[in-house]
Write a protein that holds these residues in place. Structure first.
Motif, PDB file in Angstrom:
ATOM      1  N   VAL A   1       0.806  -1.221   0.000  1.00 20.96           N
ATOM      2  CA  VAL A   1       0.000   0.000   0.000  1.00 20.96           C
ATOM      3  C   VAL A   1       0.837   1.268   0.000  1.00 20.96           C
ATOM      4  O   VAL A   1       0.303   2.374   0.112  1.00 20.96           O
ATOM      5  N   GLY A   2       2.166   1.113  -0.135  1.00 21.78           N
ATOM      6  CA  GLY A   2       3.005   2.285  -0.350  1.00 21.78           C
ATOM      7  C   GLY A   2       3.809   2.771   0.838  1.00 21.78           C
ATOM      8  O   GLY A   2       4.367   3.873   0.788  1.00 21.78           O
ATOM      9  N   TYR A   3       3.875   1.983   1.899  1.00 23.21           N
ATOM     10  CA  TYR A   3       4.708   2.355   3.048  1.00 23.21           C
ATOM     11  C   TYR A   3       5.973   1.520   3.009  1.00 23.21           C
ATOM     12  O   TYR A   3       5.923   0.305   3.081  1.00 23.21           O
ATOM     13  N   HIS A   4       7.116   2.188   2.915  1.00 16.57           N
ATOM     14  CA  HIS A   4       8.382   1.466   2.822  1.00 16.57           C
ATOM     15  C   HIS A   4       8.991   1.208   4.185  1.00 16.57           C
ATOM     16  O   HIS A   4       9.943   0.447   4.296  1.00 16.57           O
ATOM     17  N   SER A   5       8.431   1.817   5.215  1.00 18.89           N
ATOM     18  CA  SER A   5       8.860   1.582   6.590  1.00 18.89           C
ATOM     19  C   SER A   5       7.683   0.988   7.357  1.00 18.89           C
ATOM     20  O   SER A   5       6.634   1.639   7.491  1.00 18.89           O
ATOM     21  N   ILE A   6       7.855  -0.234   7.842  1.00 18.69           N
ATOM     22  CA  ILE A   6       6.759  -0.880   8.575  1.00 18.69           C
ATOM     23  C   ILE A   6       6.449  -0.123   9.862  1.00 18.69           C
ATOM     24  O   ILE A   6       5.288  -0.020  10.259  1.00 18.69           O
ATOM     25  N   SER A   7       7.473   0.447  10.503  1.00 21.05           N
ATOM     26  CA  SER A   7       7.218   1.184  11.744  1.00 21.05           C
ATOM     27  C   SER A   7       6.381   2.437  11.466  1.00 21.05           C
ATOM     28  O   SER A   7       5.486   2.785  12.251  1.00 21.05           O
ATOM     29  N   HIS A   8       6.635   3.087  10.339  1.00 23.03           N
ATOM     30  CA  HIS A   8       5.827   4.252   9.964  1.00 23.03           C
ATOM     31  C   HIS A   8       4.391   3.824   9.656  1.00 23.03           C
ATOM     32  O   HIS A   8       3.431   4.488  10.069  1.00 23.03           O
ATOM     33  N   PHE A   9       4.239   2.708   8.956  1.00 26.01           N
ATOM     34  CA  PHE A   9       2.908   2.175   8.662  1.00 26.01           C
ATOM     35  C   PHE A   9       2.151   1.906   9.968  1.00 26.01           C
ATOM     36  O   PHE A   9       0.986   2.292  10.108  1.00 26.01           O
ATOM     37  N   PHE A  10       2.812   1.240  10.929  1.00 22.95           N
ATOM     38  CA  PHE A  10       2.164   0.956  12.208  1.00 22.95           C
ATOM     39  C   PHE A  10       1.734   2.244  12.905  1.00 22.95           C
ATOM     40  O   PHE A  10       0.623   2.331  13.435  1.00 22.95           O
ATOM     41  N   LYS A  11       2.595   3.256  12.885  1.00 23.82           N
ATOM     42  CA  LYS A  11       2.278   4.526  13.543  1.00 23.82           C
ATOM     43  C   LYS A  11       1.084   5.207  12.879  1.00 23.82           C
ATOM     44  O   LYS A  11       0.153   5.643  13.563  1.00 23.82           O
ATOM     45  N   VAL A  12       1.110   5.288  11.554  1.00 17.50           N
ATOM     46  CA  VAL A  12       0.017   5.937  10.826  1.00 17.50           C
ATOM     47  C   VAL A  12      -1.288   5.176  11.055  1.00 17.50           C
ATOM     48  O   VAL A  12      -2.343   5.773  11.297  1.00 17.50           O
ATOM     49  N   PHE A  13      -1.232   3.854  10.989  1.00 17.92           N
ATOM     50  CA  PHE A  13      -2.422   3.017  11.187  1.00 17.92           C
ATOM     51  C   PHE A  13      -2.987   3.227  12.592  1.00 17.92           C
ATOM     52  O   PHE A  13      -4.183   3.443  12.763  1.00 17.92           O
ATOM     53  N   LYS A  14      -2.114   3.158  13.591  1.00 17.25           N
ATOM     54  CA  LYS A  14      -2.573   3.310  14.974  1.00 17.25           C
ATOM     55  C   LYS A  14      -3.110   4.708  15.229  1.00 17.25           C
ATOM     56  O   LYS A  14      -4.103   4.875  15.940  1.00 17.25           O
ATOM     57  N   ASP A  15      -2.467   5.723  14.671  1.00 15.55           N
ATOM     58  CA  ASP A  15      -2.961   7.095  14.818  1.00 15.55           C
ATOM     59  C   ASP A  15      -4.368   7.231  14.237  1.00 15.55           C
ATOM     60  O   ASP A  15      -5.202   7.963  14.779  1.00 15.55           O
ATOM     61  N   GLU A  16      -4.625   6.538  13.137  1.00 19.41           N
ATOM     62  CA  GLU A  16      -5.922   6.638  12.464  1.00 19.41           C
ATOM     63  C   GLU A  16      -7.003   5.802  13.146  1.00 19.41           C
ATOM     64  O   GLU A  16      -8.139   6.246  13.306  1.00 19.41           O
ATOM     65  N   TYR A  17      -6.675   4.567  13.534  1.00 23.46           N
ATOM     66  CA  TYR A  17      -7.687   3.620  14.012  1.00 23.46           C
ATOM     67  C   TYR A  17      -7.621   3.309  15.506  1.00 23.46           C
ATOM     68  O   TYR A  17      -8.505   2.647  16.031  1.00 23.46           O
ATOM     69  N   GLY A  18      -6.551   3.738  16.181  1.00 25.03           N
ATOM     70  CA  GLY A  18      -6.450   3.507  17.611  1.00 25.03           C
ATOM     71  C   GLY A  18      -5.932   2.129  17.999  1.00 25.03           C
ATOM     72  O   GLY A  18      -5.805   1.832  19.188  1.00 25.03           O
ATOM     73  N   ILE A  19      -5.668   1.280  17.023  1.00 28.33           N
ATOM     74  CA  ILE A  19      -5.101  -0.046  17.265  1.00 28.33           C
ATOM     75  C   ILE A  19      -4.067  -0.328  16.179  1.00 28.33           C
ATOM     76  O   ILE A  19      -4.072   0.311  15.124  1.00 28.33           O
ATOM     77  N   THR A  20      -3.198  -1.295  16.436  1.00 27.76           N
ATOM     78  CA  THR A  20      -2.174  -1.642  15.447  1.00 27.76           C
ATOM     79  C   THR A  20      -2.793  -2.504  14.343  1.00 27.76           C
ATOM     80  O   THR A  20      -3.872  -3.077  14.522  1.00 27.76           O
TER      81      THR A  20
END
Length: 124
Positions: free
Chosen positions: A81-100
């Motif tokens: 889906v276009g995230y080259h850093s898994i840690s950044h993906f986790f942060k963005v996802f959690k910021d948006e949905y409140g869970i990992t």
């Protein structure tokens, strides 16, 4: 304030949703024969939202679909889906949905299991 989404803006939004994983702002602007600055101003004026947020939302919606409907590893989903850093993906996802992403997948699997169990009881 914003003016509402017209047909041309809807085409841009559709393009973003379809190409959010690979297209950059510059590529999108070129596709529509606009400058990147004009494209971002147009989107903001027509939708009340900025282009970056719309692209992030589109990427996360694709990720949610893959987390819900595939066994693909989360790292692969992030990349797809276009995230080259898994840690950044986790942060963005959690910021948006409140869970990992992992918690989301486990939640969906649990809900599917409960629904299937309920349907099995109803059928018998």
């Amino acid at each position: 304030s914003f003016y509402g989404v017209d047909e041309a803006t809807q085409q841009i939004l559709d393009y973003i949703r379809e190409n959010c994983t690979c297209a950059t702002l510059n590529e999108m602007a070129q596709h529509f024969h606009y400058t990147p600055n004009y494209l971002t101003r147009l989107i903001k004026m027509r939708t009340g939202r900025n282009c970056k947020d719309i692209m992030k939302e589109a990427k996360l919606q694709q990720a949610v679909g893959l987390l819900s409907n595939s066994k693909m590893p989360i790292g692969e989903i992030a990349e797809k889906v276009g995230y080259h850093s898994i840690s950044h993906f986790f942060k963005v996802f959690k910021d948006e949905y409140g869970i990992t992403p992992r918690q989301y997948r486990l939640l969906i699997e649990s809900l599917y299991a409960k629904c299937n169990n309920l349907l099995f009881r109803v059928k018998t």
